[in-house]
Design an enzyme around this catalytic site. Structure first.
Site, mmCIF file in Angstrom:
data_model
loop_
_atom_site.group_PDB
_atom_site.id
_atom_site.type_symbol
_atom_site.label_atom_id
_atom_site.label_comp_id
_atom_site.label_asym_id
_atom_site.label_seq_id
_atom_site.Cartn_x
_atom_site.Cartn_y
_atom_site.Cartn_z
ATOM 1 N N HIS A 1 2.649 -6.313 3.302
ATOM 2 C CA HIS A 1 2.380 -7.487 4.142
ATOM 3 C C HIS A 1 2.520 -8.734 3.287
ATOM 4 O O HIS A 1 1.806 -8.891 2.298
ATOM 5 C CB HIS A 1 0.938 -7.379 4.665
ATOM 6 N N GLU B 1 0.805 -1.226 0.000
ATOM 7 C CA GLU B 1 0.000 0.000 0.000
ATOM 8 C C GLU B 1 0.831 1.266 0.000
ATOM 9 O O GLU B 1 1.854 1.347 0.680
ATOM 10 C CB GLU B 1 -0.907 0.028 1.248
ATOM 11 N N GLY C 1 -4.651 -2.381 8.723
ATOM 12 C CA GLY C 1 -6.115 -2.474 8.735
ATOM 13 C C GLY C 1 -6.573 -2.973 7.378
ATOM 14 O O GLY C 1 -5.784 -3.485 6.594
ATOM 15 N N HIS D 1 -1.768 -8.046 15.229
ATOM 16 C CA HIS D 1 -1.019 -7.951 13.969
ATOM 17 C C HIS D 1 -1.865 -7.373 12.855
ATOM 18 O O HIS D 1 -1.385 -7.084 11.780
ATOM 19 C CB HIS D 1 -0.422 -9.290 13.568
ATOM 20 N N GLY D 2 -3.128 -7.204 13.091
ATOM 21 C CA GLY D 2 -4.000 -6.641 12.065
ATOM 22 C C GLY D 2 -5.362 -6.451 12.682
ATOM 23 O O GLY D 2 -5.579 -6.796 13.846
ATOM 24 N N SER D 3 -6.297 -5.898 11.893
ATOM 25 C CA SER D 3 -7.605 -5.664 12.510
ATOM 26 C C SER D 3 -8.386 -6.968 12.647
ATOM 27 O O SER D 3 -9.249 -7.083 13.508
ATOM 28 C CB SER D 3 -8.398 -4.625 11.725
ATOM 29 N N MET E 1 -8.019 -2.617 3.439
ATOM 30 C CA MET E 1 -7.559 -1.750 2.351
ATOM 31 C C MET E 1 -8.357 -0.449 2.255
ATOM 32 O O MET E 1 -7.961 0.473 1.573
ATOM 33 C CB MET E 1 -7.650 -2.506 1.023
#
Lengths: 143, 58, 405
Positions: free
Chosen positions: C159, C128, C304, C328-330, C306
């Site tokens: 990622h 991103e 989070g 590690h992420g949402s 995209m």
């Protein structure tokens, strides 16, 4: 379709159930379901290359696990998308023997509609069982 | 009854699933979350049958 | 797991995608500089960083060279001119974890991985282009230490993991452990996915050395991808990556097991901490934290969806309650199968473009499955980790361009 993707089981992964009248039908359905997680239009896969797969395992579910691993292996090592043409499964002296002929071609992004890359077959609630006259399998793929 | 009813609130952001929740659990599982999130997480867990995921999520 | 008293190692507790992780790089460009070239940048990134099912990378190496890569990690890449020396000290384990042993790896794992360096893969993997809006800088002083000082500064976050190589390593050892777990070590688990072996056993030690190869493959993968990102920006702006200030902030691993010292009930113990879908988050002063950040705490990068945003955080001293681990992420709240019934990829791409986020993907279905509403609210997740005291937010980033696996 002899397989069904399950809405509520795998959240980050993809779960499905497959059925067949006998073991060859079941293994063919599970292989197609796994490929269908990666490619939307299975009919677009042309039979240019052949790979023969021979396996032995003392447990029927682990034989299926090994078989799916083979298909995932060819996907990464040669970018090959393979469908089952013929598969024979025999039981002898407490072991299961699989002999399969698979055909397919390397992934072509212009013709094959991709969905998700399958990383591995998990053993989470993984089973192969005979219920009445049909064989059934449950698979959760790591995405 | 959902999993949320078995969860013990340790603090505003720490929630504990006791070992009595499922056979095979050897230690309580802790979830770090706000109340809104813990409700979302346990609602998803309600759909999933196996005990193993809990310790992975904690 | 206390390795001193028969503690185990479990591939299922680490995850198939060994060292799936995040890397964050800054630029000295602003969103005004990048907006006019955004499509060009994202299209080029989409070409240069292959994504999708079984994708192969541009790096053509032999199986033997690949064995060197998995033992040497990102260091191999920097020595072959795919990166800067300073990238290494800004990577967890300096990009090369010691103890990786390619002799513990199957030929099949090599076959699956040696063509895949420099590829994103699929699923929730992405690359991103993001903006640090001034109102989203939560801690100005810390942000400045990371080089985030310009209003609307552009950063690149990605990622991905160890690709087919790591997946095969985990699968190989899952099968080995299943064979010995009960018969040799008398360990019973209810779910075969949690198969394990004592850490201090031949099988346990072999897997630890093999898993470290997975870690190194992933560090190498992200190192080569960073190299490609620098090339793309350099080409588009006609300036060198150095001139564009494309310095790495950090590279963090998810899906690992590490031997660490932790205090349990007042006693220091040597533990094997499994972090599946979790980020290590050491606080200030801990010796494992990369030298440039030792006084402020280990950087933590949390992605989070995209559509929403991502965060840079730092570890805290109060993180000991979770053995210094954070999110590690949402995290998803809805299955992929359900998400694809609710949204359509092409429509989603158009909607996002109208909102100023340009996306390229190898898969329309995959895009629909990654819709923002299928994920938990990232801001709520970050708030939870902050309130619990396990990590501290520094900057929130907003996506403007995305290459999705």
């Amino acid at each position: 379709m002899p397989y069904k993707f399950l809405d509520e089981i795998g959240i980050a992964d993809i779960a499905f159930e497959a059925t067949g009248r006998d073991l060859p039908e079941l293994f063919t359905a599970v292989a197609d379901a796994t490929l269908n997680v990666m490619i939307e239009n299975l009919d677009a896969i042309e039979a240019h290359e052949t790979r023969r797969i021979e396996l032995k395992n003392d447990a029927i579910d682990m034989l299926l696990f090994d078989f799916l691993q083979e298909l995932i292996y060819f996907k990464d090592a040669e970018r090959l998308l393979l469908r089952v043409r013929e598969v024979q499964i025999d039981e002898k002296d407490g072991n299961y023997f699989l002999d399969a002929t698979t055909k397919g071609e390397p992934l072509d992004a212009t013709r094959h509609e991709q969905r998700a890359d399958v990383k591995a077959v998990t053993l989470h609630d993984f089973y192969v069982k005979k219920i009445d006259d049909a064989w059934k399998a449950s698979v959760l793929l790591d995405i | 009854m959902g999993i949320i009813d078995k969860v013990r609130k340790v603090s505003e952001t720490v929630w504990e699933i006791p070992v009595t929740y499922k056979e095979g659990m050897r230690a309580p599982a802790r979830i770090i979350a706000t109340e809104k999130l813990v409700r979302e997480i346990t609602a998803v867990m309600d759909f999933q049958s196996a005990a193993s995921r809990q310790w992975m999520w904690a | 797991m206390d390795v001193g008293v028969g503690g185990v190692i479990s591939p299922g507790g680490i995850g198939f995608d060994i060292n799936c992780g995040m890397r964050l790089v800054i630029t000295n460009l602003t969103s005004d500089d990048v907006r006019p070239y955004l499509k060009e940048i994202v299209d080029l990134l989409f070409q240069r960083v292959p994504a999708g099912v079984g994708s192969h990378g541009f790096l053509k190496i032999s199986r033997q060279e690949f064995r060197e890569v998995v033992e040497q990690g990102a260091r191999w890449c920097v020595e072959h001119d795919y990166g800067w020396e300073e990238d290494l000290e800004l990577t967890e384990e300096s990009g090369c974890i010691s103890g990786a042993d390619a002799a513990k790896i199957s030929e099949r794992a090599i076959d699956r991985g040696y063509n895949q360096i420099g590829t994103l893969g699929g699923g929730n993997h992405y690359l991103e282009v993001q903006v640090a809006r001034p109102e989203d800088v939560r801690d100005k002083e810390l942000a400045a230490k990371f080089g985030i000082t310009i209003p609307n500064q552009i950063v690149v976050m990605f990622h991905c993991g160890s690709r087919g190589f790591g997946h095969q390593v985990a699968t190989d050892y899952l099968q080995i452990f299943l064979k010995v777990m009960e018969s040799k070590y008398g360990i019973k688990v209810l779910d075969r996915e949690l198969a394990c072996a004592p850490f201090e056993s031949p099988e346990g030690r072999d897997y630890f050395a093999a898993m470290k190869c997975g870690l190194n493959m992933s560090f190498a993968n992200r190192q080569v991808i960073l190299h490609r990102i620098r090339e793309v920006f350099s080409e588009v702006f006609g300036r060198s990556a150095e001139d564009l200030g494309m310095r790495m902030i950090y590279d963090v691993a998810h899906n690992t097991a590490k031997l660490e010292k932790h205090t349990v009930d007042g006693k220091e113990k040597r533990l094997l901490v499994h972090r599946k879908g979790a980020t290590r988050a050491f606080g200030p002063g801990q010796e494992e934290v990369a030298a440039p950040y030792r006084d402020i705490g280990q950087p933590v990068i949390i992605g989070g969806s995209m559509e929403t945003g991502s965060y840079l955080l730092v570890g805290t001293s109060s993180g000991d309650q979770t053995f210094f681990s954070t999110a590690h992420g949402s995290g998803r709240t809805m299955s992929r199968t359900k998400a694809r019934k609710l949204w359509h990829g092409k429509q989603l791409q158009r909607d996002l473009e109208a909102r100023g986020i340009y996306i390229r993907s190898t898969s329309w279905a995959g895009l629909a499955e990654e819709a923002g509403a299928a994920y938990k609210d990232i801001d709520e997740v970050i708030e939870a980790t902050e309130l619990a005291g396990i990590s501290k937010p520094v900057v929130r980033f907003t996506p403007i361009g995305n290459v999705k696996g």
